[in-house]
Write a protein that holds these residues in place. Structure first.
Motif, PDB file in Angstrom:
ATOM      1  N   MET A 127       0.821  -1.208   0.000  1.00 50.56           N
ATOM      2  CA  MET A 127       0.000   0.000   0.000  1.00 50.56           C
ATOM      3  C   MET A 127       0.854   1.256   0.000  1.00 50.56           C
ATOM      4  SD  MET A 127      -3.203  -0.973   0.075  1.00 50.56           S
ATOM      5  CE  MET A 127      -4.121   0.389   0.792  1.00 50.56           C
ATOM      6  N   GLU A 128       2.173   1.098   0.081  1.00 51.48           N
ATOM      7  CA  GLU A 128       3.068   2.246   0.130  1.00 51.48           C
ATOM      8  C   GLU A 128       4.196   2.075  -0.884  1.00 51.48           C
ATOM      9  OE1 GLU A 128       4.503   2.887   4.048  1.00 51.48           O
ATOM     10  OE2 GLU A 128       2.523   3.235   4.917  1.00 51.48           O
ATOM     11  N   ALA A 129       4.712   3.207  -1.367  1.00 49.35           N
ATOM     12  CA  ALA A 129       5.825   3.177  -2.310  1.00 49.35           C
ATOM     13  C   ALA A 129       7.128   2.880  -1.574  1.00 49.35           C
ATOM     14  CB  ALA A 129       5.924   4.516  -3.034  1.00 49.35           C
ATOM     15  N   TYR A 130       8.015   2.182  -2.229  1.00 49.97           N
ATOM     16  CA  TYR A 130       9.349   1.947  -1.684  1.00 49.97           C
ATOM     17  C   TYR A 130      10.309   1.724  -2.846  1.00 49.97           C
ATOM     18  CZ  TYR A 130       8.129  -3.056  -2.235  1.00 49.97           C
ATOM     19  OH  TYR A 130       7.732  -4.275  -2.720  1.00 49.97           O
ATOM     20  N   THR A 131      11.592   1.657  -2.550  1.00 50.12           N
ATOM     21  CA  THR A 131      12.620   1.491  -3.572  1.00 50.12           C
ATOM     22  C   THR A 131      13.441   0.255  -3.254  1.00 50.12           C
ATOM     23  OG1 THR A 131      12.752   3.902  -3.827  1.00 50.12           O
ATOM     24  CG2 THR A 131      14.557   2.600  -4.750  1.00 50.12           C
ATOM     25  N   ILE A 132      13.736  -0.523  -4.287  1.00 51.66           N
ATOM     26  CA  ILE A 132      14.548  -1.710  -4.078  1.00 51.66           C
ATOM     27  C   ILE A 132      15.793  -1.659  -4.956  1.00 51.66           C
ATOM     28  CG2 ILE A 132      12.608  -3.184  -3.453  1.00 51.66           C
ATOM     29  CD1 ILE A 132      12.767  -4.370  -6.260  1.00 51.66           C
ATOM     30  N   GLY A 133      16.806  -2.387  -4.541  1.00 49.81           N
ATOM     31  CA  GLY A 133      17.987  -2.619  -5.353  1.00 49.81           C
ATOM     32  C   GLY A 133      18.110  -4.100  -5.602  1.00 49.81           C
ATOM     33  N   ILE A 151      15.605  -3.777   0.095  1.00 50.93           N
ATOM     34  CA  ILE A 151      14.789  -2.565   0.233  1.00 50.93           C
ATOM     35  C   ILE A 151      15.699  -1.432   0.685  1.00 50.93           C
ATOM     36  CG2 ILE A 151      12.875  -1.483   1.476  1.00 50.93           C
ATOM     37  CD1 ILE A 151      11.548  -4.183   1.661  1.00 50.93           C
ATOM     38  N   LEU A 152      15.680  -0.344  -0.071  1.00 56.18           N
ATOM     39  CA  LEU A 152      16.579   0.779   0.168  1.00 56.18           C
ATOM     40  C   LEU A 152      15.836   1.908   0.867  1.00 56.18           C
ATOM     41  CD1 LEU A 152      18.252   0.764  -3.357  1.00 56.18           C
ATOM     42  CD2 LEU A 152      19.166  -0.236  -1.258  1.00 56.18           C
ATOM     43  N   VAL A 179      29.076  -4.970  -6.240  1.00 54.24           N
ATOM     44  CA  VAL A 179      27.893  -5.449  -6.959  1.00 54.24           C
ATOM     45  C   VAL A 179      27.426  -4.399  -7.959  1.00 54.24           C
ATOM     46  CG1 VAL A 179      27.080  -6.861  -5.024  1.00 54.24           C
ATOM     47  CG2 VAL A 179      26.289  -4.504  -5.244  1.00 54.24           C
ATOM     48  N   LYS A 180      26.615  -4.858  -8.895  1.00 53.33           N
ATOM     49  CA  LYS A 180      25.873  -3.946  -9.758  1.00 53.33           C
ATOM     50  C   LYS A 180      24.410  -4.077  -9.377  1.00 53.33           C
ATOM     51  CE  LYS A 180      26.959  -3.511 -14.111  1.00 53.33           C
ATOM     52  NZ  LYS A 180      27.371  -2.088 -14.199  1.00 53.33           N
ATOM     53  N   LEU A 181      23.817  -2.956  -8.957  1.00 51.37           N
ATOM     54  CA  LEU A 181      22.423  -2.938  -8.541  1.00 51.37           C
ATOM     55  C   LEU A 181      21.538  -2.359  -9.636  1.00 51.37           C
ATOM     56  CD1 LEU A 181      22.327  -1.574  -4.856  1.00 51.37           C
ATOM     57  CD2 LEU A 181      22.059  -3.936  -5.601  1.00 51.37           C
ATOM     58  N   PHE A 182      20.374  -2.954  -9.800  1.00 52.10           N
ATOM     59  CA  PHE A 182      19.329  -2.329 -10.597  1.00 52.10           C
ATOM     60  C   PHE A 182      18.388  -1.642  -9.620  1.00 52.10           C
ATOM     61  CE2 PHE A 182      15.078  -2.797 -12.811  1.00 52.10           C
ATOM     62  CZ  PHE A 182      15.280  -1.719 -13.662  1.00 52.10           C
ATOM     63  N   ILE A 183      18.432  -0.313  -9.613  1.00 52.15           N
ATOM     64  CA  ILE A 183      17.592   0.476  -8.702  1.00 52.15           C
ATOM     65  C   ILE A 183      16.208   0.602  -9.318  1.00 52.15           C
ATOM     66  CG2 ILE A 183      17.378   2.625  -7.428  1.00 52.15           C
ATOM     67  CD1 ILE A 183      19.909   1.033  -6.767  1.00 52.15           C
ATOM     68  N   GLU A 184      15.190   0.237  -8.548  1.00 46.67           N
ATOM     69  CA  GLU A 184      13.832   0.221  -9.090  1.00 46.67           C
ATOM     70  C   GLU A 184      12.833   0.762  -8.077  1.00 46.67           C
ATOM     71  OE1 GLU A 184      10.731  -2.923 -11.210  1.00 46.67           O
ATOM     72  OE2 GLU A 184      12.476  -3.675 -10.119  1.00 46.67           O
ATOM     73  N   PRO A 185      12.104   1.830  -8.428  1.00 43.28           N
ATOM     74  CA  PRO A 185      11.035   2.294  -7.549  1.00 43.28           C
ATOM     75  C   PRO A 185       9.817   1.382  -7.674  1.00 43.28           C
ATOM     76  CG  PRO A 185      11.132   3.654  -9.522  1.00 43.28           C
ATOM     77  CD  PRO A 185      12.271   2.681  -9.621  1.00 43.28           C
ATOM     78  N   VAL A 186       9.230   1.040  -6.554  1.00 41.96           N
ATOM     79  CA  VAL A 186       8.027   0.201  -6.526  1.00 41.96           C
ATOM     80  C   VAL A 186       6.870   1.058  -6.045  1.00 41.96           C
ATOM     81  CG1 VAL A 186       6.922  -1.838  -5.554  1.00 41.96           C
ATOM     82  CG2 VAL A 186       9.365  -1.883  -6.099  1.00 41.96           C
ATOM     83  N   LYS A 187       5.855   1.168  -6.859  1.00 39.29           N
ATOM     84  CA  LYS A 187       4.688   1.973  -6.499  1.00 39.29           C
ATOM     85  C   LYS A 187       3.508   1.058  -6.213  1.00 39.29           C
ATOM     86  CE  LYS A 187       6.034   5.979  -9.302  1.00 39.29           C
ATOM     87  NZ  LYS A 187       5.624   6.898 -10.380  1.00 39.29           N
ATOM     88  N   PRO A 188       2.643   1.443  -5.289  1.00 37.70           N
ATOM     89  CA  PRO A 188       1.439   0.644  -5.041  1.00 37.70           C
ATOM     90  C   PRO A 188       0.591   0.558  -6.300  1.00 37.70           C
ATOM     91  CG  PRO A 188       1.712   2.337  -3.353  1.00 37.70           C
ATOM     92  CD  PRO A 188       2.690   2.652  -4.443  1.00 37.70           C
ATOM     93  N   ARG A 189      -0.154  -0.526  -6.416  1.00 36.67           N
ATOM     94  CA  ARG A 189      -1.110  -0.612  -7.518  1.00 36.67           C
ATOM     95  C   ARG A 189      -2.101   0.537  -7.396  1.00 36.67           C
ATOM     96  NH1 ARG A 189      -3.985  -6.039  -6.734  1.00 36.67           N
ATOM     97  NH2 ARG A 189      -5.165  -5.399  -8.560  1.00 36.67           N
ATOM     98  N   PRO A 190      -2.408   1.216  -8.500  1.00 36.99           N
ATOM     99  CA  PRO A 190      -3.434   2.255  -8.414  1.00 36.99           C
ATOM    100  C   PRO A 190      -4.760   1.635  -7.992  1.00 36.99           C
ATOM    101  CG  PRO A 190      -2.883   1.792 -10.709  1.00 36.99           C
ATOM    102  CD  PRO A 190      -1.889   1.065  -9.860  1.00 36.99           C
ATOM    103  N   ARG A 191      -5.490   2.367  -7.174  1.00 41.16           N
ATOM    104  CA  ARG A 191      -6.739   1.863  -6.619  1.00 41.16           C
ATOM    105  C   ARG A 191      -7.910   2.699  -7.140  1.00 41.16           C
ATOM    106  NH1 ARG A 191      -5.325  -1.383  -2.237  1.00 41.16           N
ATOM    107  NH2 ARG A 191      -7.407  -1.278  -1.316  1.00 41.16           N
TER     108      ARG A 191
END
Length: 368
Positions: A127-133, A151-152, A179-191
């Protein structure tokens, strides 16, 4: 993303090897952007798309090698003039893709496979946005395996030098491992919350579900708001007449009011306008919504300008919609425009790159 999750679960349950392909980097023009994924199963089934069919056939051959070795790898396609000649695919595109092929093996590496399923299940339910590597290359695959998702937090972003909303590849050191990280923002599914369980809500639910939105239908009429009428909906809420006080809505919630009852609609509009939602669509004519707002003002409720910016009535884009299906398409198209910061104009008039946000579109203030 839901189709990827379901595909991973299916491969896990069938004990079928697969490869998860992710676009890590795009140069120039491309059909999909960073973070797009498809799942390639051992049986040849492909879920999702990276290029509209341009590279999937060739990608399957690379995926077979990953399945056999269990070793993830990256593949690069360059479709710019000289590169297209090299690959011999004759696509006529003008971009380059770097794609990471991640092994998914529920037979020999069941624990890692289950962890990947859980990581992606967490994405679609958050339900909340977060960023992962995501670790796509590791100097020490024992200490920090390829595929590890981290989780970053804010401190990590400052340390590794990236913005919360950006996709990027980053060379860094974690726990002493390069390491080589792929930084990716994760957004909640639109509701989407729809007030009104009439027949015209059915195509809106169906089309929103096709886009992986989380959909709730709320109505005080049990004969209307039921699984028989809405088999695809995520949630059905039986409310009091016009009562939405206990229904949670937030910064990722788009609301459409379509009860076809003036008094109910007016009450819902009055309750929803102050909420921190980005979009409030109300079915009906311009005269109808103006009358509602006049009555709300006469009741002593102050309507702030920043609240009114989220109000869309008549709801939808001007596509000449007449049938319930066309009206649903018009409404959903307007919501997607709002979500992505676009204005709904024909792409042939767009001067900026297709995947760049319009800087001229004012974002909706939340927490009003």
């Amino acid at each position: 993303m839901l189709d990827i999750v379901e595909g991973l679960k299916l491969c896990r349950d069938r004990k079928e090897r697969a490869v998860l392909a992710t676009i890590l980097e795009v140069e120039g023009s491309a059909y999909r952007r960073e973070g797009a994924r498809c799942l390639i199963s051992e049986s040849g089934r492909i879920i999702g798309t990276l290029s509209g069919g341009c590279v999937e056939g060739d990608l399957f051959e690379h995926a077979r090698a990953v399945m056999e070795t269990g070793v993830s790898r990256t593949v690069r396609y360059d479709f710019r003039p000289e590169g297209d000649i090299f690959w011999g695919l004759g696509l006529g595109c003008n971009g380059a893709l770097t794609i990471w092929l991640q092994s998914f093996d529920p037979i020999h590496h069941s624990e890692q496979a289950e962890q990947l399923v859980q990581d992606f299940q967490n994405r679609v339910s958050s339900m909340e946005a977060y960023t992962i590597g995501i670790v796509v290359e590791s100097e020490d695959r024992i200490k920090l395996p390829v595929g590890t998702q981290i989780i970053l937090n804010e401190a990590d972003r400052d340390l590794h030098g990236f913005h919360r909303s950006s996709y990027r590849l980053k060379d860094t050191v974690i726990d002493g491992v390069s390491v080589k990280l792929f930084i990716e923002p994760v957004k909640p599914r639109p509701r989407l919350v729809i007030f009104g369980a009439g027949p015209d809500a059915v195509p809106l639910v169906r089309q929103a579900k096709a886009l992986d939105w989380h959909v709730t239908v709320a109505d005080h009429r049990k004969d209307y708001a039921n699984r028989k009428n809405f088999p695809e909906v995520d949630e059905l809420v039986i409310t009091g007449r016009g009562d939405c006080s206990e229904l949670p809505v937030g910064e990722e919630t788009y609301v459409v009011v379509m009860t076809h009852n003036f008094e109910l609609d007016r009450t819902l509009v009055q309750n929803m306008l102050p909420r921190p939602i980005p979009y409030l669509g109300v079915l009906g004519s311009r005269n109808r919504i103006e009358r509602m707002l006049d009555e709300i003002l006469l009741s002593g409720v102050e309507l702030k300008e920043k609240c009114l910016k989220k109000l869309h009535s008549p709801v939808g884009l001007d596509i000449g919609a007449e049938s319930p299906e066309e009206i649903a398409l018009s409404i959903l198209a307007e919501m997607v425009c709002r979500k992505n910061g676009r204005n709904g104009q024909s792409l042939k008039f767009r001067k900026e790159p297709l995947h760049e946000r319009n800087k001229g579109i004012e974002s909706v203030p939340v927490g009003a």
